[in-house]
Write an enzyme that holds these catalytic residues in place. Structure first.
Site, PDB file in Angstrom:
ATOM      1  N   ASP A  43     -21.771 -68.386  -2.161  1.00  0.00           N
ATOM      2  CA  ASP A  43     -21.944 -68.386  -0.708  1.00  0.00           C
ATOM      3  C   ASP A  43     -20.664 -67.892  -0.020  1.00  0.00           C
ATOM      4  O   ASP A  43     -20.712 -67.082   0.899  1.00  0.00           O
ATOM      5  CB  ASP A  43     -22.302 -69.809  -0.259  1.00  0.00           C
TER       6      ASP A  43
ATOM      7  N   LYS B 177     -19.746 -64.381   2.268  1.00  0.00           N
ATOM      8  CA  LYS B 177     -19.089 -64.365   3.582  1.00  0.00           C
ATOM      9  C   LYS B 177     -17.874 -63.441   3.587  1.00  0.00           C
ATOM     10  O   LYS B 177     -17.677 -62.658   4.522  1.00  0.00           O
ATOM     11  CB  LYS B 177     -18.673 -65.790   3.963  1.00  0.00           C
TER      12      LYS B 177
HETATM   13  N1  LIG Z   1     -26.871 -75.100   6.512  1.00  0.00           N
HETATM   14  C1  LIG Z   1     -25.933 -74.438   7.100  1.00  0.00           C
HETATM   15  O1  LIG Z   1     -24.952 -75.000   7.551  1.00  0.00           O
HETATM   16  C2  LIG Z   1     -26.028 -72.963   7.260  1.00  0.00           C
HETATM   17  C3  LIG Z   1     -27.100 -72.282   6.769  1.00  0.00           C
HETATM   18  N2  LIG Z   1     -27.175 -70.932   6.914  1.00  0.00           N
HETATM   19  C4  LIG Z   1     -28.325 -70.228   6.371  1.00  0.00           C
HETATM   20  O2  LIG Z   1     -29.509 -70.714   6.937  1.00  0.00           O
HETATM   21  C5  LIG Z   1     -30.602 -70.334   6.131  1.00  0.00           C
HETATM   22  C6  LIG Z   1     -31.636 -71.420   6.098  1.00  0.00           C
HETATM   23  O3  LIG Z   1     -31.103 -72.578   5.560  1.00  0.00           O
HETATM   24  P1  LIG Z   1     -31.924 -73.925   5.595  1.00  0.00           P
HETATM   25  O4  LIG Z   1     -32.647 -74.058   6.865  1.00  0.00           O
HETATM   26  O5  LIG Z   1     -30.990 -74.981   5.223  1.00  0.00           O
HETATM   27  O6  LIG Z   1     -32.966 -73.705   4.424  1.00  0.00           O
HETATM   28  P2  LIG Z   1     -34.321 -74.505   4.145  1.00  0.00           P
HETATM   29  O7  LIG Z   1     -34.551 -74.402   2.693  1.00  0.00           O
HETATM   30  O8  LIG Z   1     -34.243 -75.850   4.760  1.00  0.00           O
HETATM   31  O9  LIG Z   1     -35.398 -73.669   4.925  1.00  0.00           O
HETATM   32  C7  LIG Z   1     -35.787 -72.394   4.542  1.00  0.00           C
HETATM   33  C8  LIG Z   1     -37.120 -72.080   5.186  1.00  0.00           C
HETATM   34  O10 LIG Z   1     -37.445 -70.750   4.893  1.00  0.00           O
HETATM   35  C9  LIG Z   1     -38.807 -70.681   4.510  1.00  0.00           C
HETATM   36  N3  LIG Z   1     -38.973 -69.488   3.688  1.00  0.00           N
HETATM   37  C10 LIG Z   1     -38.399 -69.187   2.505  1.00  0.00           C
HETATM   38  N4  LIG Z   1     -38.856 -68.007   2.076  1.00  0.00           N
HETATM   39  C11 LIG Z   1     -39.714 -67.551   3.004  1.00  0.00           C
HETATM   40  C12 LIG Z   1     -40.514 -66.393   3.115  1.00  0.00           C
HETATM   41  N5  LIG Z   1     -40.479 -65.449   2.200  1.00  0.00           N
HETATM   42  N6  LIG Z   1     -41.298 -66.251   4.209  1.00  0.00           N
HETATM   43  C13 LIG Z   1     -41.320 -67.211   5.155  1.00  0.00           C
HETATM   44  N7  LIG Z   1     -40.578 -68.319   5.100  1.00  0.00           N
HETATM   45  C14 LIG Z   1     -39.785 -68.488   4.020  1.00  0.00           C
HETATM   46  C15 LIG Z   1     -39.082 -71.977   3.820  1.00  0.00           C
HETATM   47  O11 LIG Z   1     -40.451 -72.275   3.808  1.00  0.00           O
HETATM   48  C16 LIG Z   1     -38.286 -72.914   4.683  1.00  0.00           C
HETATM   49  O12 LIG Z   1     -39.076 -73.298   5.784  1.00  0.00           O
HETATM   50  C17 LIG Z   1     -29.979 -69.958   4.775  1.00  0.00           C
HETATM   51  O13 LIG Z   1     -30.020 -68.556   4.641  1.00  0.00           O
HETATM   52  C18 LIG Z   1     -28.542 -70.409   4.913  1.00  0.00           C
HETATM   53  O14 LIG Z   1     -27.650 -69.597   4.199  1.00  0.00           O
HETATM   54  C19 LIG Z   1     -26.230 -70.224   7.545  1.00  0.00           C
HETATM   55  C20 LIG Z   1     -25.145 -70.857   8.084  1.00  0.00           C
HETATM   56  C21 LIG Z   1     -24.932 -72.292   7.959  1.00  0.00           C
HETATM   57  N1  LIG Z   2     -23.719 -73.688   2.909  1.00  0.00           N
HETATM   58  C1  LIG Z   2     -22.818 -73.075   3.798  1.00  0.00           C
HETATM   59  C2  LIG Z   2     -23.314 -73.179   5.198  1.00  0.00           C
HETATM   60  C3  LIG Z   2     -22.833 -72.093   6.033  1.00  0.00           C
HETATM   61  O1  LIG Z   2     -22.990 -70.915   5.822  1.00  0.00           O
HETATM   62  C4  LIG Z   2     -21.481 -73.720   3.724  1.00  0.00           C
HETATM   63  O2  LIG Z   2     -21.405 -74.772   3.107  1.00  0.00           O
HETATM   64  O3  LIG Z   2     -20.532 -73.186   4.233  1.00  0.00           O
END
Ligand SMILES: NC(=O)C1=CN([C@@H]2O[C@H](COP(=O)(O)OP(=O)(O)OC[C@H]3O[C@@H](n4cnc5c(N)ncnc54)[C@H](O)[C@@H]3O)[C@@H](O)[C@H]2O)C=CC1
Ligand SMILES: N[C@@H](CC=O)C(=O)O
Ligand code: NA
Length: 816
Positions: free
Chosen positions: A679, A683
């Site tokens: 990850d 970045k």
């Molecule tokens: N948690 C954090 O602090 C941060 C997260 N992110 C990014 O946010 C994104 C989402 O993370 P979360 O919400 O934690 O993940 P999650 O696993 O909770 O949710 C992912 C969602 O995407 C859906 N999904 C997956 N493949 C799909 C497809 N082909 N078509 C339609 N829907 C699909 C799933 O059904 C689920 O609803 C990731 O890419 C992550 O890198 C970015 C910055 C910070």
């Molecule tokens: N999983 C990531 C969330 C932000 O992109 C992190 O831990 O930094």
């Protein structure tokens, strides 16, 4: 003195006639009585046309005649006192008998001449005016029914008779002089020729009657009472945000209603226009509303344009060829041919090289026009001096109208920007020489989208609507919906932005609603949806819905949506994403995304790819675009690892702290992505690329935090088991650092085109020593920030801060 004209809906029912009487009570002043002009009861003219045509085709009309009688008799019964009903029935019945006789004649002869047709149609206005005058006589003193056939004199062009203005004016003036003390109830639409036969005034005829009376009597005002709140900024059936205009000049009203919703039919206003008589359009069903005033001396308006008019189905013909260049007679021949054959040309554009002419006609006339032109220019076509004619059907015209356009630069820029950004292809352009109007021909399929986009672009004081299609309903997706829901009123009030979520998909289901899905019930709606998730289908539906100001939001952690980004950009839809996979795959793809977005004039925003909501991408872009050069970047960009090292203290064991980070929503859906350094690598790679380096994943050196066994775990469960088994390894790391009064930090660095991520123990003198929670920190050393770097620091992971970053990106779409 005022003329009050009431349209069909205003005399169409018992309750509307009651309202009409109330309006008259307000307007009827002693010594200053209005002249009232009435249309037929709503729907009656169509009924009369149908009866006449049925009769001519040998079909019965008795049922329709009975319906007609009933409508008038019902109104008499409801609105006249019993003792007054019989005389009214008798008078009306005489009309119905005459009408029946006429229709019988048509049935017998199987022939409907324009003359008879006018006579038949005249019963609509004659009956309504007669009826209302009887009813009004109960409420007002000295009411007089006036048959306009006696006063408006025309030639004998039945169906669209030409008025003898001088004679008419004289007759009206004379009549009024003798009857100005009475409340005059005049039949609209009908007139008479010298032979005393009935004629009609054509389209919008009752408005014309009002204008003729207004002009002859030098009225102070002509009121047109209808069923809408005035002239609107656009066709309200297609533009929900269309609003009624306060004031318009005559020219603007003409231009606006030439293509647009027909509240009034412009040519009918000419007599009023020539005498500078104000025309007020009022709503019978909302009389207190001011309506629209059309006058020559409008007060200065702050609106850049007055409105957008449109025709939703036209065909265009395109002629081109060397034979046209410099041939002065060519367009003359062309257009007189079409005029001779009564083909109405809606719009013309000619290239400045005179090499081509494009013009628009009604779809039902295009084949005939083509055939006529092919005959007329047969020789030129044979000699290849003219290319074969090209006909395009299913086109539409959109025109922005307003006198202010003339003195406001950038109006056409605004129009074409809104169209271009929304992928609306402009087939031809015409600007009226008055500069009061710019018209474009576009595909009919794009009209609703174009109208809304252009309306949003010009009427900026109204709320701008963004239509969002969202993938992912997990941690981030769900939080984003909650934030949007909680903040929607503020957003509308302070930013003038409304976000409609019009499509949602996760891996199981998808759901759509062009009016916006409810942010209270989206989960139930998605659950109840019949559509199984299908990414290609999602994109196809997005294109089919063809909405303006569209944004595609990828809140997944999946590589699949990435494969559609290019297609999304090509559909002129912006992309907002927190999914880092797209930007950190091959450099070629990274570049393609940017090139495609730029080419299609849409945005690609991904602030949350690095440091969640912290302004890191934006800061780097600003540095770069303002001419600074990045010498070095040092950063902690894994919120998860940051959290772990900040909490892996005392007795805590590593495995539990990782679990806690996941529960707090800091980790990727698969925490191995965080701990393996992948990850972080993504970045650093995105930052390096945004800083101008053509780097690939393999160019980033990663020192792993994890022992080999953990790296090789096949599932998340195995991974946690392996972490537990390696507890001693992590405890040892921690103890070693603590012994040296240091803390563990996972630090990335980019310098001289080289990127690395290393595990370091740092002491209190290190700028990254003091961090807490899931903090990220990034320091940019640049040509301008070289003594002391520019530093951004704060929580760099978590659902709230990430969703907030996506939210901000979304709001910024289309801001430039
Ligand atoms: N948690 C954090 O602090 C941060 C997260 N992110 C990014 O946010 C994104 C989402 O993370 P979360 O919400 O934690 O993940 P999650 O696993 O909770 O949710 C992912 C969602 O995407 C859906 N999904 C997956 N493949 C799909 C497809 N082909 N078509 C339609 N829907 C699909 C799933 O059904 C689920 O609803 C990731 O890419 C992550 O890198 C970015 C910055 C910070
Ligand atoms: N999983 C990531 C969330 C932000 O992109 C992190 O831990 O930094
Ligand atoms: Na960020």
């Amino acid at each position: 003195m005022k003329i009050l004209k009431f349209g069909g809906t205003s005399v169409g029912s018992v309750s509307s006639i009651k309202t009409l009487l109330e309006i008259l009570k307000d307007e009827d002043k002693p010594g200053n009585r209005p002249v009232v002009v009435l249309s037929a009861m709503g729907g009656v003219t169509n009924l009369l046309v149908a009866m006449a045509e049925n009769a001519a085709n040998g079909q019965e009309f008795t049922a329709q005649l009975a319906e007609l009688e009933k409508r008038h008799f019902d109104a008499v019964k409801a609105l006249l006192d019993v003792q007054n009903q019989n005389p009214a029935y008798t008078r009306l019945k005489i009309h119905f008998n005459q009408l029946e006789e006429l229709l019988q004649g048509v049935l017998t002869l199987r022939e409907l001449t324009p003359k008879t047709r006018d006579q038949i149609l005249s019963f609509g206005e004659r009956c309504s005016a007669l009826m209302v005058s009887k009813i009004a006589a109960q409420h007002f003193k000295e009411v007089l029914f006036v048959d306009a056939a006696e006063l408006i004199k025309t030639d004998s062009s039945f169906g669209n008779a030409k008025v003898n203005s001088e004679l008419t004016e004289l007759l009206i003036k004379t009549f009024y002089r003798e009857n100005s003390d009475k409340l005059l109830i005049v039949t609209g639409f009908i007139a008479g020729n010298d032979a005393g036969q009935i004629t009609t005034l054509g389209r919008g005829g009752s408005d014309y009657t009002a204008a003729i009376f207004g002009s002859a009597l030098n009225a102070d005002e002509i009121q047109i009472w209808t069923d809408v709140n005035g002239m609107m900024t656009a066709d309200p059936r297609m533009v929900q945000k269309a609003f009624p205009l306060e004031e318009l000049t005559y020219t603007e009203a003409m231009e606006l209603s030439y293509f647009g919703a027909k509240v009034i039919y412009p040519p009918t206003m000419i007599p009023a226009f020539l005498k500078k008589i104000p025309i007020v359009i009022k709503n019978t069903f909302e009389p207190a509303f001011a309506g629209t005033v059309i006058r020559h001396d409008c007060k200065a308006s702050t609106l850049p344009i007055k409105g957008i008019s449109s025709i939703n189905n036209i065909s265009i013909l395109n002629l081109e060829g060397s034979g046209m260049v410099g041939k002065s007679g060519f367009s003359g021949r062309l257009f007189s041919l079409l005029a001779r054959e009564q083909i109405n040309i809606i719009l013309i554009t000619q290239s400045s090289s005179e090499h081509s002419i494009t013009f628009a006609v009604q779809p039902n006339e295009v084949d005939k026009a083509k055939q006529l032109i092919e005959q007329e220019f047969e020789l030129e076509l044979l000699a290849n001096k003219l290319e074969p004619l090209v006909v395009e059907k299913d086109q539409a015209i959109l025109a922005v109208v307003g006198e202010n356009m003339k003195q406001t630069p950038g109006m056409s820029g605004k129009l074409f920007h809104a169209l271009g950004r929304n992928g609306v292809n402009v087939r031809a352009i015409a600007q009226g020489s008055s500069e009061y109007n710019i018209s474009v021909i576009i595909s009919a399929n794009d009209l609703a989208k174009a109208l809304n986009a252009v309306h949003d672009a010009f009427f900026i004081e109204l709320t701008k609507t963004l239509h969002a299609f969202c993938l992912g309903t997990g941690n981030i997706g769900k939080t984003l919906f909650n934030q949007l829901n909680a903040h929607k009123d503020f957003l509308q009030k302070n930013n003038g932005i409304q976000v409609k979520i019009v499509g949602i998909s996760n891996t199981r289901k998808m759901v759509f609603n062009a009016d916006g899905l409810s942010l209270d019930t989206w989960q139930d709606d998605l659950q109840a949806s019949d559509h199984s998730a299908d990414l290609a289908g999602f994109i196809a539906k997005m294109k089919e819905m063809n909405l303006p100001n569209c944004v595609f939001i990828d809140n997944t952690a999946s590589p699949k949506p990435i494969t559609f980004y290019e297609e999304v950009f090509k559909a002129n839809v912006s992309v907002v994403t927190c999914n880092k996979i797209g930007n950190s795959a091959s450099f070629a793809q990274y570049k393609t995304f940017r090139d495609t977005a730029r080419k299609h004039g849409v945005d690609f925003f991904y602030e949350t790819n690095v440091g969640a909501g912290l302004p890191i991408i934006r800061t780097l872009k600003d540095l770069m675009s303002s001419g600074d050069r990045i010498q070095r970047i040092e950063a902690i960009l894994s919120g998860t690892i940051s959290f772990i090292f900040n909490h892996f203290k005392g007795d805590a064991n590593f495995h539990d702290v990782v679990k806690e980070a996941q529960e707090k929503g800091y980790t990727e859906p698969d925490p191995r992505d965080d701990l393996s350094g992948k990850d972080f690598m993504r970045k650093i790679l995105i930052l390096a690329r945004d800083a101008g380096h053509e780097m690939e994943e393999a160019d980033v050196e990663i020192e792993s935090v994890l022992p080999k066994a953990c790296l090789e775990a096949q599932t998340v469960e195995d991974f946690y088991a392996a972490l537990k088994a390696e507890d001693a390894f992590f405890t040892n790391l921690k103890q070693q650092a603590e012994k040296d009064k240091k803390v563990l930090r996972y630090i990335g660095k980019l310098e001289n085109g080289k990127a690395s991520i290393t595990l370091q123990s740092v002491d209190e003198n290190h700028p990254f020593y003091m961090l807490s929670g899931s903090d990220n920190i990034i320091s940019f050393t640049t040509d301008r920030y070289k003594e002391r770097p520019l530093v951004v620091k704060g929580p760099g992971a978590g659902a709230e801060v990430t969703a907030a970053g996506v939210f901000a990106d979304l709001i910024n779409v289309g801001a430039n």
